[in-house]
Scaffold this motif. Structure first.
Motif, PDB file in Angstrom:
ATOM      1  N   ALA A 133      15.367   4.644   0.108  1.00  0.00           N
ATOM      2  CA  ALA A 133      16.214   5.599  -0.605  1.00  0.00           C
ATOM      3  C   ALA A 133      16.281   6.926   0.143  1.00  0.00           C
ATOM      4  CB  ALA A 133      15.677   5.821  -2.009  1.00  0.00           C
ATOM      5  N   THR A 134      17.413   7.605   0.011  1.00  0.00           N
ATOM      6  CA  THR A 134      17.638   8.863   0.722  1.00  0.00           C
ATOM      7  C   THR A 134      16.565   9.896   0.401  1.00  0.00           C
ATOM      8  OG1 THR A 134      20.025   8.475   0.708  1.00  0.00           O
ATOM      9  CG2 THR A 134      19.282  10.740   1.079  1.00  0.00           C
ATOM     10  N   GLU A 135      16.135   9.936  -0.832  1.00  0.00           N
ATOM     11  CA  GLU A 135      15.155  10.950  -1.257  1.00  0.00           C
ATOM     12  C   GLU A 135      13.801  10.775  -0.569  1.00  0.00           C
ATOM     13  OE1 GLU A 135      13.627   9.596  -5.461  1.00  0.00           O
ATOM     14  OE2 GLU A 135      15.701   8.920  -5.127  1.00  0.00           O
ATOM     15  N   TYR A 136      13.543   9.567  -0.041  1.00  0.00           N
ATOM     16  CA  TYR A 136      12.277   9.304   0.608  1.00  0.00           C
ATOM     17  C   TYR A 136      12.350   9.430   2.142  1.00  0.00           C
ATOM     18  CZ  TYR A 136      10.904   7.306  -3.881  1.00  0.00           C
ATOM     19  OH  TYR A 136      10.613   7.115  -5.211  1.00  0.00           O
ATOM     20  N   ARG A 137      13.542   9.607   2.656  1.00  0.00           N
ATOM     21  CA  ARG A 137      13.717   9.638   4.112  1.00  0.00           C
ATOM     22  C   ARG A 137      13.429  11.017   4.698  1.00  0.00           C
ATOM     23  NH1 ARG A 137      16.917   5.662   6.434  1.00  0.00           N
ATOM     24  NH2 ARG A 137      17.558   4.034   4.989  1.00  0.00           N
ATOM     25  N   PRO A 138      13.032  11.048   5.991  1.00  0.00           N
ATOM     26  CA  PRO A 138      12.994  12.328   6.696  1.00  0.00           C
ATOM     27  C   PRO A 138      14.415  12.894   6.744  1.00  0.00           C
ATOM     28  CG  PRO A 138      11.799  10.647   7.906  1.00  0.00           C
ATOM     29  CD  PRO A 138      12.523   9.950   6.804  1.00  0.00           C
ATOM     30  N   THR A 139      14.528  14.200   6.815  1.00  0.00           N
ATOM     31  CA  THR A 139      15.852  14.837   6.760  1.00  0.00           C
ATOM     32  C   THR A 139      16.768  14.381   7.884  1.00  0.00           C
ATOM     33  OG1 THR A 139      14.917  16.707   7.987  1.00  0.00           O
ATOM     34  CG2 THR A 139      14.990  16.886   5.580  1.00  0.00           C
ATOM     35  N   ASN A 140      16.196  14.052   9.041  1.00  0.00           N
ATOM     36  CA  ASN A 140      17.051  13.630  10.155  1.00  0.00           C
ATOM     37  C   ASN A 140      17.446  12.172  10.057  1.00  0.00           C
ATOM     38  OD1 ASN A 140      14.359  12.883  10.647  1.00  0.00           O
ATOM     39  ND2 ASN A 140      14.738  12.682  12.839  1.00  0.00           N
ATOM     40  N   CYS A 141      16.992  11.476   9.013  1.00  0.00           N
ATOM     41  CA  CYS A 141      17.352  10.073   8.828  1.00  0.00           C
ATOM     42  C   CYS A 141      18.195   9.874   7.565  1.00  0.00           C
ATOM     43  CB  CYS A 141      16.099   9.202   8.732  1.00  0.00           C
ATOM     44  SG  CYS A 141      15.124   9.160  10.259  1.00  0.00           S
ATOM     45  N   GLN A 142      18.704  10.951   6.999  1.00  0.00           N
ATOM     46  CA  GLN A 142      19.481  10.828   5.763  1.00  0.00           C
ATOM     47  C   GLN A 142      20.972  10.722   6.055  1.00  0.00           C
ATOM     48  OE1 GLN A 142      18.303  14.178   3.339  1.00  0.00           O
ATOM     49  NE2 GLN A 142      16.213  13.428   3.097  1.00  0.00           N
ATOM     50  N   GLU A 178       0.823  -1.213   0.000  1.00  0.00           N
ATOM     51  CA  GLU A 178       0.000   0.000   0.000  1.00  0.00           C
ATOM     52  C   GLU A 178       0.853   1.258   0.000  1.00  0.00           C
ATOM     53  OE1 GLU A 178      -3.200   0.044  -0.304  1.00  0.00           O
ATOM     54  OE2 GLU A 178      -3.416  -2.134  -0.229  1.00  0.00           O
ATOM     55  N   ALA A 179       2.137   1.112   0.347  1.00  0.00           N
ATOM     56  CA  ALA A 179       3.043   2.261   0.356  1.00  0.00           C
ATOM     57  C   ALA A 179       3.524   2.620  -1.036  1.00  0.00           C
ATOM     58  CB  ALA A 179       4.231   1.973   1.263  1.00  0.00           C
ATOM     59  N   ASP A 180       3.070   1.850  -2.031  1.00  0.00           N
ATOM     60  CA  ASP A 180       3.306   2.153  -3.439  1.00  0.00           C
ATOM     61  C   ASP A 180       4.789   2.237  -3.784  1.00  0.00           C
ATOM     62  OD1 ASP A 180       2.695   2.608  -6.031  1.00  0.00           O
ATOM     63  OD2 ASP A 180       1.894   4.619  -5.773  1.00  0.00           O
ATOM     64  N   SER A 181       5.314   3.440  -3.970  1.00  0.00           N
ATOM     65  CA  SER A 181       6.667   3.607  -4.494  1.00  0.00           C
ATOM     66  C   SER A 181       7.759   3.089  -3.565  1.00  0.00           C
ATOM     67  CB  SER A 181       6.930   5.084  -4.811  1.00  0.00           C
ATOM     68  OG  SER A 181       6.805   5.870  -3.639  1.00  0.00           O
ATOM     69  N   ILE A 182       7.458   2.884  -2.297  1.00  0.00           N
ATOM     70  CA  ILE A 182       8.483   2.378  -1.367  1.00  0.00           C
ATOM     71  C   ILE A 182       8.112   0.991  -0.830  1.00  0.00           C
ATOM     72  CG2 ILE A 182       9.289   4.672  -0.714  1.00  0.00           C
ATOM     73  CD1 ILE A 182       7.616   4.480   1.808  1.00  0.00           C
ATOM     74  N   MET A 183       7.286   0.279  -1.559  1.00  0.00           N
ATOM     75  CA  MET A 183       6.877  -1.068  -1.164  1.00  0.00           C
ATOM     76  C   MET A 183       8.106  -1.967  -0.992  1.00  0.00           C
ATOM     77  SD  MET A 183       4.579  -3.813  -3.316  1.00  0.00           S
ATOM     78  CE  MET A 183       5.791  -3.810  -4.629  1.00  0.00           C
ATOM     79  N   GLY A 184       8.164  -2.690   0.132  1.00  0.00           N
ATOM     80  CA  GLY A 184       9.252  -3.624   0.382  1.00  0.00           C
ATOM     81  C   GLY A 184      10.504  -2.990   0.954  1.00  0.00           C
ATOM     82  N   GLU A 185      10.571  -1.667   0.997  1.00  0.00           N
ATOM     83  CA  GLU A 185      11.743  -0.994   1.556  1.00  0.00           C
ATOM     84  C   GLU A 185      11.686  -1.021   3.084  1.00  0.00           C
ATOM     85  OE1 GLU A 185      14.115  -0.131  -0.416  1.00  0.00           O
ATOM     86  OE2 GLU A 185      12.980  -0.475  -2.256  1.00  0.00           O
ATOM     87  N   THR A 186      12.829  -0.773   3.702  1.00  0.00           N
ATOM     88  CA  THR A 186      12.899  -0.776   5.161  1.00  0.00           C
ATOM     89  C   THR A 186      13.527   0.512   5.679  1.00  0.00           C
ATOM     90  OG1 THR A 186      15.047  -1.888   5.125  1.00  0.00           O
ATOM     91  CG2 THR A 186      13.074  -3.288   5.298  1.00  0.00           C
ATOM     92  N   LEU A 187      13.152   0.839   6.903  1.00  0.00           N
ATOM     93  CA  LEU A 187      13.733   1.973   7.616  1.00  0.00           C
ATOM     94  C   LEU A 187      14.128   1.461   8.998  1.00  0.00           C
ATOM     95  CD1 LEU A 187      14.361   5.019   7.614  1.00  0.00           C
ATOM     96  CD2 LEU A 187      12.042   5.417   8.474  1.00  0.00           C
TER      97      LEU A 187
END
Length: 302
Positions: free
Chosen positions: A293-302, A262-271
């Motif tokens: 991916a870095t572009e999808y992360r909050p700024t404090n998690c990059q 359901e997260a669409d573009s980040i399906m299967g990714e982990t944080l």
């Protein structure tokens, strides 16, 4: 010699005292008013009392939006002025309506009593006035077209005014709330300004892990070690968010968030959130791990 017929109908004085040239005024506490004039005049007083309150609402909303309270006292004085005008109009019109029914204006004080005031208002609206003169003066002239129009429209107009005032207060306040909420997300490194499909899932991950971080920290303080599995802190890997496939606790108190389809573009990714003990002995969290991916992360998690 003339004689008086005892069976003759007495000559009445029809109309005497029933008609009057008394023209009532709106802005006065004296004189009688009938039912329609009571509605029309009360509406006029209500409009005037709402004006300073509406202005105060706009000022207060603007102050909330700007994040300053410097003009709060001005808004407060306007609200007090509006209530004074409303108070004078309410009891003044009630007094005149009661006088029209040949009753003392002091009965208007019953409007201060809960529940009873509702019955008094109905009595003021539907009670029939005295025909002709009474203890409080002359009967008013017949209602004009304007009195009929505004008297019958008063309930609808009053409702529209109330809605307008509420909108004047609520809309700026809501805009201020949205602005503050947006700022709060930005402070946590979450940016909702773009049109991508990852923002909400990432925000959900940040929200759900906030509680888990506290539980991990509490466990570490109590046991002098980090939890190694979900059961250590009473957590189940499944969460209610449709965007998150799972959240797992592993050795070292590491929290791993997996995104669902359901997260669409980040399906299967982990944080990944990793607890670290700093030089002062406090726990800090590093969230630079995981496959997201870095572009999808909050700024404090990059």
């Amino acid at each position: 010699m003339s004689s008086v017929n005892p069976y003759t109908t007495p000559q009445g004085q029809s109309g005497v005292g029933l008609e009057s040239d008394y023209q009532p005024k709106i802005f006065t506490m004296k004189g009688r008013i009938g039912r329609l004039r009571y509605l029309a005049y009360s509406w006029a007083w209500g409009i005037i009392s709402m004006l300073p309150i509406a202005i105060a609402g706009v000022i207060a909303g603007a102050a909330a939006f700007a994040g300053t309270g410097e003009i709060g006292p001005v808004a407060g004085l306007l609200i007090i002025l509006g209530y004074i005008i409303s108070f004078v109009g309410t009891f003044g019109m009630a007094k005149r309506r009661l006088n029209d029914m040949d009753r003392s204006g002091w009965l208007s004080l019953l409007l201060l009593l809960p529940f009873i005031n509702f019955a008094v208002i109905l009595f003021l609206i539907f009670g029939r006035g005295t025909q002709g003169s009474n203890s409080y003066g002359l009967q008013t002239v017949p209602n004009t077209t304007a009195v009929w129009v505004f008297g019958l429209a008063a309930p609808i107009l009053s409702l529209l005014v109330i809605i307008g005032v509420l909108a004047a207060v609520a809309i700026p306040a809501y805009q201020g709330y949205v602005e503050q909420a947006q700022t709060g997300f930005e402070d946590r490194g979450i940016d909702f300004r773009s049109n991508g499909t990852h923002e909400i899932p990432v925000a959900e991950a940040m929200s759900y892990t906030a509680d888990l971080k506290e539980r991990v920290e509490a466990y570490a303080i109590e046991n002098q070690d980090f939890p190694a599995q979900n059961a250590d802190i009473g957590h189940h890997y499944k969460v209610s968010s449709p965007y998150l496939e799972s959240i797992d606790i592993t050795t070292g108190g590491i929290i791993t968030v997996s995104f669902s389809k359901e997260a669409d573009s980040i399906m299967g990714e982990t944080l990944v959130f990793r607890p670290l003990v700093n030089n002062d002995g406090y726990i800090e969290w590093d969230c630079s791990g995981g496959s997201l991916a870095t572009e999808y992360r909050p700024t404090n998690c990059q």
